[in-house]
Scaffold this active site. Structure first.
Site, PDB file in Angstrom:
ATOM      1  N   SER A   1       0.188  41.582  22.456  1.00  0.00           N
ATOM      2  CA  SER A   1       0.132  41.209  23.880  1.00  0.00           C
ATOM      3  C   SER A   1       1.242  40.211  24.208  1.00  0.00           C
ATOM      4  O   SER A   1       1.967  39.752  23.320  1.00  0.00           O
ATOM      5  CB  SER A   1      -1.241  40.599  24.228  1.00  0.00           C
TER       6      SER A   1
ATOM      7  N   SER B   1       7.528  26.011  21.373  1.00  0.00           N
ATOM      8  CA  SER B   1       7.124  25.808  22.775  1.00  0.00           C
ATOM      9  C   SER B   1       7.824  24.555  23.289  1.00  0.00           C
ATOM     10  O   SER B   1       8.181  23.669  22.502  1.00  0.00           O
ATOM     11  CB  SER B   1       5.615  25.596  22.829  1.00  0.00           C
TER      12      SER B   1
ATOM     13  N   TYR C   1      -2.309  21.628  20.065  1.00  0.00           N
ATOM     14  CA  TYR C   1      -1.273  22.654  20.248  1.00  0.00           C
ATOM     15  C   TYR C   1       0.127  22.047  20.070  1.00  0.00           C
ATOM     16  O   TYR C   1       0.965  22.578  19.334  1.00  0.00           O
ATOM     17  CB  TYR C   1      -1.417  23.284  21.635  1.00  0.00           C
TER      18      TYR C   1
ATOM     19  N   LYS D   1       3.020  22.999  17.183  1.00  0.00           N
ATOM     20  CA  LYS D   1       4.357  23.498  17.512  1.00  0.00           C
ATOM     21  C   LYS D   1       5.446  22.499  17.089  1.00  0.00           C
ATOM     22  O   LYS D   1       6.541  22.905  16.685  1.00  0.00           O
ATOM     23  CB  LYS D   1       4.452  23.803  19.018  1.00  0.00           C
TER      24      LYS D   1
ATOM     25  N   THR E   1       0.773  34.924  30.521  1.00  0.00           N
ATOM     26  CA  THR E   1       0.198  35.859  29.533  1.00  0.00           C
ATOM     27  C   THR E   1      -1.304  35.595  29.427  1.00  0.00           C
ATOM     28  O   THR E   1      -1.821  34.647  30.024  1.00  0.00           O
ATOM     29  CB  THR E   1       0.816  35.657  28.125  1.00  0.00           C
TER      30      THR E   1
HETATM   31  N1  LIG Z   1       2.277  31.642  27.336  1.00  0.00           N
HETATM   32  C1  LIG Z   1       2.910  30.493  27.324  1.00  0.00           C
HETATM   33  O1  LIG Z   1       2.965  29.773  28.344  1.00  0.00           O
HETATM   34  C2  LIG Z   1       3.616  30.027  26.078  1.00  0.00           C
HETATM   35  C3  LIG Z   1       4.482  28.916  26.187  1.00  0.00           C
HETATM   36  C4  LIG Z   1       5.126  28.470  25.046  1.00  0.00           C
HETATM   37  C5  LIG Z   1       4.944  29.099  23.844  1.00  0.00           C
HETATM   38  N2  LIG Z   1       4.096  30.181  23.746  1.00  0.00           N
HETATM   39  C6  LIG Z   1       3.918  30.802  22.442  1.00  0.00           C
HETATM   40  O2  LIG Z   1       4.291  32.170  22.514  1.00  0.00           O
HETATM   41  C7  LIG Z   1       3.581  32.906  21.523  1.00  0.00           C
HETATM   42  C8  LIG Z   1       2.974  34.138  22.162  1.00  0.00           C
HETATM   43  O3  LIG Z   1       1.983  33.727  23.097  1.00  0.00           O
HETATM   44  P1  LIG Z   1       1.638  34.537  24.422  1.00  0.00           P
HETATM   45  O4  LIG Z   1       1.783  33.625  25.561  1.00  0.00           O
HETATM   46  O5  LIG Z   1       2.341  35.833  24.426  1.00  0.00           O
HETATM   47  O6  LIG Z   1       0.059  34.734  24.235  1.00  0.00           O
HETATM   48  P2  LIG Z   1      -0.833  36.010  23.903  1.00  0.00           P
HETATM   49  O7  LIG Z   1      -0.585  37.098  24.872  1.00  0.00           O
HETATM   50  O8  LIG Z   1      -2.214  35.490  23.762  1.00  0.00           O
HETATM   51  O9  LIG Z   1      -0.283  36.487  22.496  1.00  0.00           O
HETATM   52  C9  LIG Z   1      -0.643  35.876  21.305  1.00  0.00           C
HETATM   53  C10 LIG Z   1      -0.461  36.885  20.188  1.00  0.00           C
HETATM   54  O10 LIG Z   1      -0.801  36.244  18.957  1.00  0.00           O
HETATM   55  C11 LIG Z   1      -1.675  37.091  18.245  1.00  0.00           C
HETATM   56  N3  LIG Z   1      -2.531  36.309  17.372  1.00  0.00           N
HETATM   57  C12 LIG Z   1      -3.364  35.295  17.692  1.00  0.00           C
HETATM   58  N4  LIG Z   1      -4.018  34.861  16.594  1.00  0.00           N
HETATM   59  C13 LIG Z   1      -3.573  35.608  15.570  1.00  0.00           C
HETATM   60  C14 LIG Z   1      -3.857  35.651  14.169  1.00  0.00           C
HETATM   61  N5  LIG Z   1      -4.749  34.823  13.611  1.00  0.00           N
HETATM   62  N6  LIG Z   1      -3.207  36.544  13.405  1.00  0.00           N
HETATM   63  C15 LIG Z   1      -2.307  37.402  13.957  1.00  0.00           C
HETATM   64  N7  LIG Z   1      -1.991  37.417  15.248  1.00  0.00           N
HETATM   65  C16 LIG Z   1      -2.625  36.539  16.043  1.00  0.00           C
HETATM   66  C17 LIG Z   1      -2.443  37.854  19.311  1.00  0.00           C
HETATM   67  O11 LIG Z   1      -2.896  39.097  18.820  1.00  0.00           O
HETATM   68  P3  LIG Z   1      -4.378  39.445  18.284  1.00  0.00           P
HETATM   69  O12 LIG Z   1      -5.341  38.739  19.161  1.00  0.00           O
HETATM   70  O13 LIG Z   1      -4.417  40.941  18.414  1.00  0.00           O
HETATM   71  O14 LIG Z   1      -4.397  38.999  16.858  1.00  0.00           O
HETATM   72  C18 LIG Z   1      -1.369  38.090  20.344  1.00  0.00           C
HETATM   73  O15 LIG Z   1      -0.650  39.251  20.033  1.00  0.00           O
HETATM   74  C19 LIG Z   1       2.548  31.948  20.930  1.00  0.00           C
HETATM   75  O16 LIG Z   1       3.045  31.422  19.719  1.00  0.00           O
HETATM   76  C20 LIG Z   1       2.469  30.836  21.969  1.00  0.00           C
HETATM   77  O17 LIG Z   1       2.076  29.616  21.399  1.00  0.00           O
HETATM   78  C21 LIG Z   1       3.433  30.655  24.846  1.00  0.00           C
END
Ligand SMILES: NC(=O)c1ccc[n+]([C@@H]2O[C@H](COP(=O)([O-])OP(=O)(O)OC[C@H]3O[C@@H](n4cnc5c(N)ncnc54)[C@H](OP(=O)(O)O)[C@@H]3O)[C@@H](O)[C@H]2O)c1
Length: 271
Positions: A14, A143, A156, A160, A191
């Site tokens: 996702s 992040s 969090y 990071k 997301t």
């Molecule tokens: N969204 C933001 O604002 C933001 C900002 C800065 C950084 N980030 C970083 O970007 C990255 C992606 O986040 P996103 O926003 O795209 O959120 P997301 O849509 O919730 O995606 C998170 C992904 O991580 C996987 N995941 C979670 N726990 C896991 C585990 N134990 N083993 C394997 N996979 C796991 C989930 O897949 P499953 O549930 O299928 O395992 C999902 O594919 C993360 O590292 C997040 O910290 C996000």
């Protein structure tokens, strides 16, 4: 183009990970997509195969990055199938949001286990193969929250920031080995992350602006092609280090104000 590149992406089911997968697929890369939800991974694979008939068929592997055996198996399967890995994208991540002082130790551990140790596990398994080939790239998705501890994101931010510190150490050690490392600092991105994160108490989240995961993914893949070492993806991320250097007290005051407003139930924008 990236034909022949073998790209392993964690958290590809996702959000940012899924869009990064689609963007690499458009460039012709051979993908290995990992996450826990196989149904969601299969959908990403189907999306790629339907939209890009000429692109290599992605391999999807169920993997919980908080489980060392799972990660070992993921890398073994990938290397057996494709004889190596050129790019590892450590993207899997989870969040906890709310009062840091009320967050349970188990929640601190859970966040560290995915965001920090999950990346460490993947790096330790992939690195020997990259070193043997004398080339490779590790992309660690950190992040903007790694740059400064923001209110109600204590666990969090810590996870990071730890990932960033590890990345910097490793990058220096890998100098001259042919293996390089890129740190990505996304800002708020729209997301499902926010509705899945664990909530502690009833503190509000800041309202937007949020970037789109498509935009973030395009920037990441472009940065891989340009061999960037650091990719900062929001205005807050670009300005925060500057103000921290020249006006550190101002940043403290801004953080205090944000904490006060969010606890008080007021609407606020980001830093
Ligand atoms: N969204 C933001 O604002 C933001 C900002 C800065 C950084 N980030 C970083 O970007 C990255 C992606 O986040 P996103 O926003 O795209 O959120 P997301 O849509 O919730 O995606 C998170 C992904 O991580 C996987 N995941 C979670 N726990 C896991 C585990 N134990 N083993 C394997 N996979 C796991 C989930 O897949 P499953 O549930 O299928 O395992 C999902 O594919 C993360 O590292 C997040 O910290 C996000």
């Amino acid at each position: 183009m990236m034909e022949g590149w073998r790209v392993l992406i964690t958290g590809a089911s996702s959000g940012i990970g899924r869009e990064v997968a689609l963007e690499f697929a458009r460039k012709g890369a051979q993908l290995i997509l990992a996450a826990r939800r196989m149904d969601a991974l299969r959908q990403v694979r189907e999306q790629i195969n339907t939209a890009l008939p000429g692109a290599p068929d992605p391999l999807v592997v169920s993997c919980d990055v908080s489980d060392s055996k799972n990660v070992k198996k993921l890398v073994e399967i990938s290397v057996r199938r494709f004889k190596g890995i050129d790019v590892l994208v450590n993207n899997a991540g989870i969040g906890v949001y709310g009062d840091t002082g009320l967050t349970a130790l188990a929640d601190f551990r859970a966040v560290m286990d995915v965001n920090f140790f999950g990346s460490v596990r993947c790096i330790l398994e992939v690195l020997p193969y990259m070193k043997k080939e004398g080339r490779g790239l590790i992309v660690n998705v950190a992040s903007v929250a790694a740059m400064y501890g923001v209110p109600f994101l204590g666990a969090y931010c810590a996870s990071k920031a730890a990932l960033v510190a590890l990345s910097q150490s490793l990058r220096a050690e890998l100098s001259g080995s042919g293996v390089s490392l890129m740190i990505v600092y996304p800002g708020y991105t729209q997301t499902e992350f926010f509705w899945k994160e664990k909530k502690v108490g009833r503190v509000r989240r800041p309202r937007g602006p949020y970037s789109s995961p498509v935009k973030v993914a395009k920037a990441i893949v472009k940065a891989v092609q340009c061999q960037k070492r650091n990719l900062v993806l929001s205005l807050e991320g670009k300005t925060l280090p500057l103000f921290q250097g020249i006006l550190p007290l101002l940043i403290e005051r801004v953080m205090e104000r944000i904490a006060f407003q969010l606890r008080d139930g007021q609407e606020v924008s980001h830093v």
